[in-house]
Design a protein around this motif. Structure first.
Motif, PDB file in Angstrom:
ATOM      1  N   GLY A  54      -2.312  -1.797  -6.954  1.00 30.64           N
ATOM      2  CA  GLY A  54      -1.766  -2.534  -8.085  1.00 30.64           C
ATOM      3  C   GLY A  54      -1.279  -1.604  -9.182  1.00 30.64           C
ATOM      4  N   GLY A  55      -1.875  -0.409  -9.266  1.00 28.15           N
ATOM      5  CA  GLY A  55      -1.429   0.559 -10.271  1.00 28.15           C
ATOM      6  C   GLY A  55      -0.008   1.029 -10.031  1.00 28.15           C
ATOM      7  N   TRP A  56       0.341   1.275  -8.757  1.00 29.15           N
ATOM      8  CA  TRP A  56       1.722   1.646  -8.438  1.00 29.15           C
ATOM      9  C   TRP A  56       2.685   0.520  -8.800  1.00 29.15           C
ATOM     10  CZ3 TRP A  56       3.019   6.429  -7.690  1.00 29.15           C
ATOM     11  CH2 TRP A  56       2.107   7.330  -7.120  1.00 29.15           C
ATOM     12  N   LEU A  57       2.289  -0.694  -8.467  1.00 29.00           N
ATOM     13  CA  LEU A  57       3.128  -1.853  -8.803  1.00 29.00           C
ATOM     14  C   LEU A  57       3.308  -1.966 -10.314  1.00 29.00           C
ATOM     15  CD1 LEU A  57       4.483  -4.527  -7.679  1.00 29.00           C
ATOM     16  CD2 LEU A  57       2.324  -5.630  -8.298  1.00 29.00           C
ATOM     17  N   GLY A 117       0.772  -1.232   0.000  1.00 28.56           N
ATOM     18  CA  GLY A 117       0.000   0.000   0.000  1.00 28.56           C
ATOM     19  C   GLY A 117       0.799   1.275   0.000  1.00 28.56           C
ATOM     20  N   ARG A 118       2.128   1.229  -0.015  1.00 26.67           N
ATOM     21  CA  ARG A 118       2.948   2.427   0.017  1.00 26.67           C
ATOM     22  C   ARG A 118       3.576   2.645  -1.357  1.00 26.67           C
ATOM     23  NH1 ARG A 118       5.976   2.098   5.931  1.00 26.67           N
ATOM     24  NH2 ARG A 118       4.077   1.668   7.154  1.00 26.67           N
ATOM     25  N   PRO A 119       3.343   3.797  -1.969  1.00 29.82           N
ATOM     26  CA  PRO A 119       3.778   4.014  -3.361  1.00 29.82           C
ATOM     27  C   PRO A 119       5.260   3.739  -3.611  1.00 29.82           C
ATOM     28  CG  PRO A 119       2.251   5.731  -2.691  1.00 29.82           C
ATOM     29  CD  PRO A 119       2.544   4.923  -1.455  1.00 29.82           C
ATOM     30  N   GLY A 120       6.124   4.254  -2.717  1.00 32.21           N
ATOM     31  CA  GLY A 120       7.563   4.058  -2.946  1.00 32.21           C
ATOM     32  C   GLY A 120       7.964   2.602  -2.983  1.00 32.21           C
ATOM     33  N   LEU A 137      -2.022  -8.654  -5.690  1.00 33.29           N
ATOM     34  CA  LEU A 137      -2.790  -8.933  -4.471  1.00 33.29           C
ATOM     35  C   LEU A 137      -1.963  -8.587  -3.236  1.00 33.29           C
ATOM     36  CD1 LEU A 137      -4.515 -12.358  -5.249  1.00 33.29           C
ATOM     37  CD2 LEU A 137      -5.511 -10.069  -5.327  1.00 33.29           C
ATOM     38  N   ALA A 138      -0.685  -8.904  -3.260  1.00 34.30           N
ATOM     39  CA  ALA A 138       0.181  -8.597  -2.117  1.00 34.30           C
ATOM     40  C   ALA A 138       0.356  -7.106  -1.925  1.00 34.30           C
ATOM     41  CB  ALA A 138       1.539  -9.272  -2.305  1.00 34.30           C
ATOM     42  N   ALA A 139       0.146  -6.321  -2.994  1.00 35.33           N
ATOM     43  CA  ALA A 139       0.342  -4.877  -2.914  1.00 35.33           C
ATOM     44  C   ALA A 139      -0.755  -4.168  -2.144  1.00 35.33           C
ATOM     45  CB  ALA A 139       0.437  -4.288  -4.323  1.00 35.33           C
ATOM     46  N   VAL A 140      -1.922  -4.792  -2.002  1.00 35.50           N
ATOM     47  CA  VAL A 140      -3.074  -4.136  -1.391  1.00 35.50           C
ATOM     48  C   VAL A 140      -2.880  -4.018   0.111  1.00 35.50           C
ATOM     49  CG1 VAL A 140      -5.566  -4.305  -0.977  1.00 35.50           C
ATOM     50  CG2 VAL A 140      -4.608  -4.940  -3.212  1.00 35.50           C
ATOM     51  N   ARG A 191      -8.454  -3.640   3.482  1.00 33.27           N
ATOM     52  CA  ARG A 191      -9.507  -4.491   2.935  1.00 33.27           C
ATOM     53  C   ARG A 191      -9.398  -4.613   1.418  1.00 33.27           C
ATOM     54  NH1 ARG A 191     -13.048  -5.555   6.945  1.00 33.27           N
ATOM     55  NH2 ARG A 191     -12.980  -4.170   8.752  1.00 33.27           N
ATOM     56  N   TYR A 192      -9.800  -5.773   0.944  1.00 30.30           N
ATOM     57  CA  TYR A 192      -9.697  -6.063  -0.486  1.00 30.30           C
ATOM     58  C   TYR A 192     -10.955  -5.603  -1.213  1.00 30.30           C
ATOM     59  CZ  TYR A 192      -5.277  -8.462  -0.352  1.00 30.30           C
ATOM     60  OH  TYR A 192      -3.929  -8.728  -0.230  1.00 30.30           O
ATOM     61  N   THR A 193     -10.789  -4.575  -2.014  1.00 29.78           N
ATOM     62  CA  THR A 193     -11.851  -4.084  -2.888  1.00 29.78           C
ATOM     63  C   THR A 193     -11.238  -3.856  -4.257  1.00 29.78           C
ATOM     64  OG1 THR A 193     -11.411  -1.753  -2.381  1.00 29.78           O
ATOM     65  CG2 THR A 193     -12.994  -2.925  -0.952  1.00 29.78           C
ATOM     66  N   LEU A 194     -12.090  -3.734  -5.260  1.00 31.96           N
ATOM     67  CA  LEU A 194     -11.582  -3.492  -6.608  1.00 31.96           C
ATOM     68  C   LEU A 194     -10.838  -2.157  -6.655  1.00 31.96           C
ATOM     69  CD1 LEU A 194     -11.384  -4.365  -9.532  1.00 31.96           C
ATOM     70  CD2 LEU A 194     -13.601  -3.274  -9.957  1.00 31.96           C
ATOM     71  N   ARG A 195     -11.364  -1.170  -5.931  1.00 36.77           N
ATOM     72  CA  ARG A 195     -10.704   0.136  -5.922  1.00 36.77           C
ATOM     73  C   ARG A 195      -9.307   0.040  -5.315  1.00 36.77           C
ATOM     74  NH1 ARG A 195     -13.090   5.644  -3.002  1.00 36.77           N
ATOM     75  NH2 ARG A 195     -11.334   7.011  -3.575  1.00 36.77           N
ATOM     76  N   ALA A 196      -9.192  -0.686  -4.187  1.00 42.58           N
ATOM     77  CA  ALA A 196      -7.881  -0.845  -3.558  1.00 42.58           C
ATOM     78  C   ALA A 196      -6.917  -1.602  -4.461  1.00 42.58           C
ATOM     79  CB  ALA A 196      -8.036  -1.566  -2.222  1.00 42.58           C
TER      80      ALA A 196
END
Length: 501
Positions: A298-301, A251-254, A282-285, A288-293
């Motif tokens: 996942g976009g940063w990854l 969850g952290r961009p860097g 999936l590990a990047a989230v 809670r797991y939502t499509l938005r999250a």
């Protein structure tokens, strides 16, 4: 007031297993070292030395072959004896390093691929596109050392590895120096992977003494990654740090960008690493797991992955030409690949009927479709399991514990499916799932046993014994694949019937 019990983890930690007795551990350590020494001697007698590669066959005479099989048996037996865990994590690291020492002094073992790497690096360093020109056409001065089957094919590796190959040739100044450089790259990859094992194992709830032993003391690692200098070591040395960054900093961009860059570089070494990316998302989230999250984190990854691929493709000046080179990696046809074995059997049956089906390309294409389905199913299973924890009381805490287990297990199983369903299998391919499953799963025999068997498939000069057992091997592999498929379907049916409506 006592807290209500939470949901069971998606993949719980393995049951406790007793440590081996001191006597058994000592015997395994010195038996494995003796095996490594014998393999090194066999390599100098008949290994893949930098001389012209001729007709495949046992090199070095009976002494080399005998020492090779005795050494392999000792090394495999010692590894297998402690498969439930070494006496301690430190003991596992020290023993794996001890076994690697004599192999560092060996010539290339079990394969001549390192000479292909050298010629591809030489071609690129001399202004030739290795994705459009074979090493023979490029005029590589060491082409006679390359296995005949690969002399007229383009490079099947990504641009980052081509850059590393050119660097090895430039630094080495000659063939022997280049081989030393490739081995140093491989050792660096193994060390990077080794440094990540403890963090990954702890996150997934797996005993570190077992994870380190299985992933590092495997004969496939010592013989093929260290002595053979295969670029699979570099791929794993990028893959595991990327996964560790995701596990520790979701969850952290860097950290996500860094993890994506490492995973992208792994893909630009060997494209098979791409099957890990869906599980990395999936590990990047975080939370809670939502499509938005998933799209957010996942976009940063994905940005890191695409950035690494774009930078290496542009920096090399080769663009995406490496994608086309992948099509020639299946030129070798051996029954050790289940899809290829099934194609052989269909061709044999057609021959008895007076036909020539040419089934191998068809069965390979079907297997690749099955691989896509398998990866998608594994991803959906992990996603669904993590989503179910969203609405459970204390769900975030359970998600934090379940995320590493679910994502690492999914990635390991995806790599295992890739190995099983790929058009070609070589023993060192088994190190991909081995490294990830060692830190992710409770039961180990199902993937440790095939790795032990794979260690016996090659001779020191790179000759693959599958070439001398084509028909019986194809029949046996097809029967095994059919049996496992039936077993899997029956188990899936029982699981579905037992599930409440």
């Amino acid at each position: 007031m006592p807290q209500p019990p939470g949901p069971p983890p998606l993949q719980g930690p393995p049951p406790g297993s007793p440590s081996p007795s001191p006597g058994a551990a000592r015997f395994a350590r010195w038996a494995g070292l003796a095996g490594a020494v014998l393999l090194t001697v066999a390599g100098w007698l008949g290994g893949a030395l930098p001389r012209a590669a001729g007709v495949p066959g046992p090199g070095g005479g009976p002494w080399a072959v005998t020492l090779w099989f005795v050494g392999t048996a000792l090394l495999v037996g010692a590894w297998w004896a402690l498969r439930r865990g070494a006496p301690s994590t430190r003991w596992a690291y020290l023993t794996a390093g001890l076994w690697a020492l004599p192999l560092l002094a060996a010539p290339p073992l079990g394969s001549r691929d390192v000479y292909s790497y050298a010629c591809q690096g030489w071609a690129y360093a001399h202004g030739v596109d290795p994705y459009a020109t074979s090493v023979a056409e490029a005029g590589c001065p060491w082409v006679d050392a390359v296995a005949p089957i690969w002399r007229d094919t383009p490079a099947p590796y990504g641009p980052f590895f081509v850059l590393l190959a050119a660097l090895a040739v430039t630094l080495g100044g000659g063939l022997v120096g280049a081989i030393v450089a490739f081995r140093l790259f491989a050792v660096a990859g193994v060390l990077l992977a080794a440094g990540c094992l403890l963090g990954l194992a702890r996150a997934a709830g797996v005993p570190t003494r077992r994870a380190a032993w299985l992933a590092l003391a495997s004969p496939l690692v010592g013989v093929h990654l260290v002595a053979g200098a295969h670029n699979d070591a570099v791929m794993l040395g990028l893959l595991l740090p990327g996964l560790l960054a995701l596990v520790r900093r979701p969850g952290r961009p860097g950290p996500l960008l860094l993890a994506g860059a490492l995973l992208g570089l792994a893909v630009t070494v060997k494209a098979t690493a791409v099957v890990v990316l869906p599980f990395a998302a999936l590990a990047a989230v975080l939370g809670r797991y939502t499509l938005r999250a998933l799209l957010r984190d996942g976009g940063w990854l994905a940005g890191g992955v695409l950035g690494a691929v774009a930078v290496t493709s542009l920096l090399s000046g080769l663009g995406l030409g490496w994608v086309g080179g992948l099509t020639r990696s299946g030129d070798s046809e051996q029954w050790t690949s289940p899809p290829t074995a099934v194609g052989f059997v269909v061709d044999y049956a057609g021959g008895l009927a007076g036909r020539e089906p040419g089934a191998v390309p068809v069965t390979r294409a079907v297997a690749l479709l099955l691989l896509a389905v398998a990866v998608a199913a594994l991803w959906w299973r992990a996603w669904s399991g993590l989503r179910r924890l969203n609405d459970v009381r204390q769900g975030v805490a359970h998600l934090d514990a379940a995320r590493p287990r679910a994502t690492l297990l999914g990635a390991g199983l995806a790599l295992a499916a890739t190995v099983v369903l790929a058009p070609v299998f070589h023993p060192w391919y088994a190190t991909w799932p081995l490294a990830v499953l060692a830190v992710a799963t409770a039961r180990t025999t199902w993937f440790v046993a095939p790795c032990a068997a794979a260690a016996f498939l090659t001779l020191p000069d790179g000759t693959n014994l599958a070439r001398f057992s084509k028909a019986p091997g194809a029949l046996a592999m097809t029967a095994l694949a059919a049996g496992l498929a039936v077993w899997g379907l029956l188990r899936l049916r029982r699981t579905g019937a037992a599930r409440p409506d």
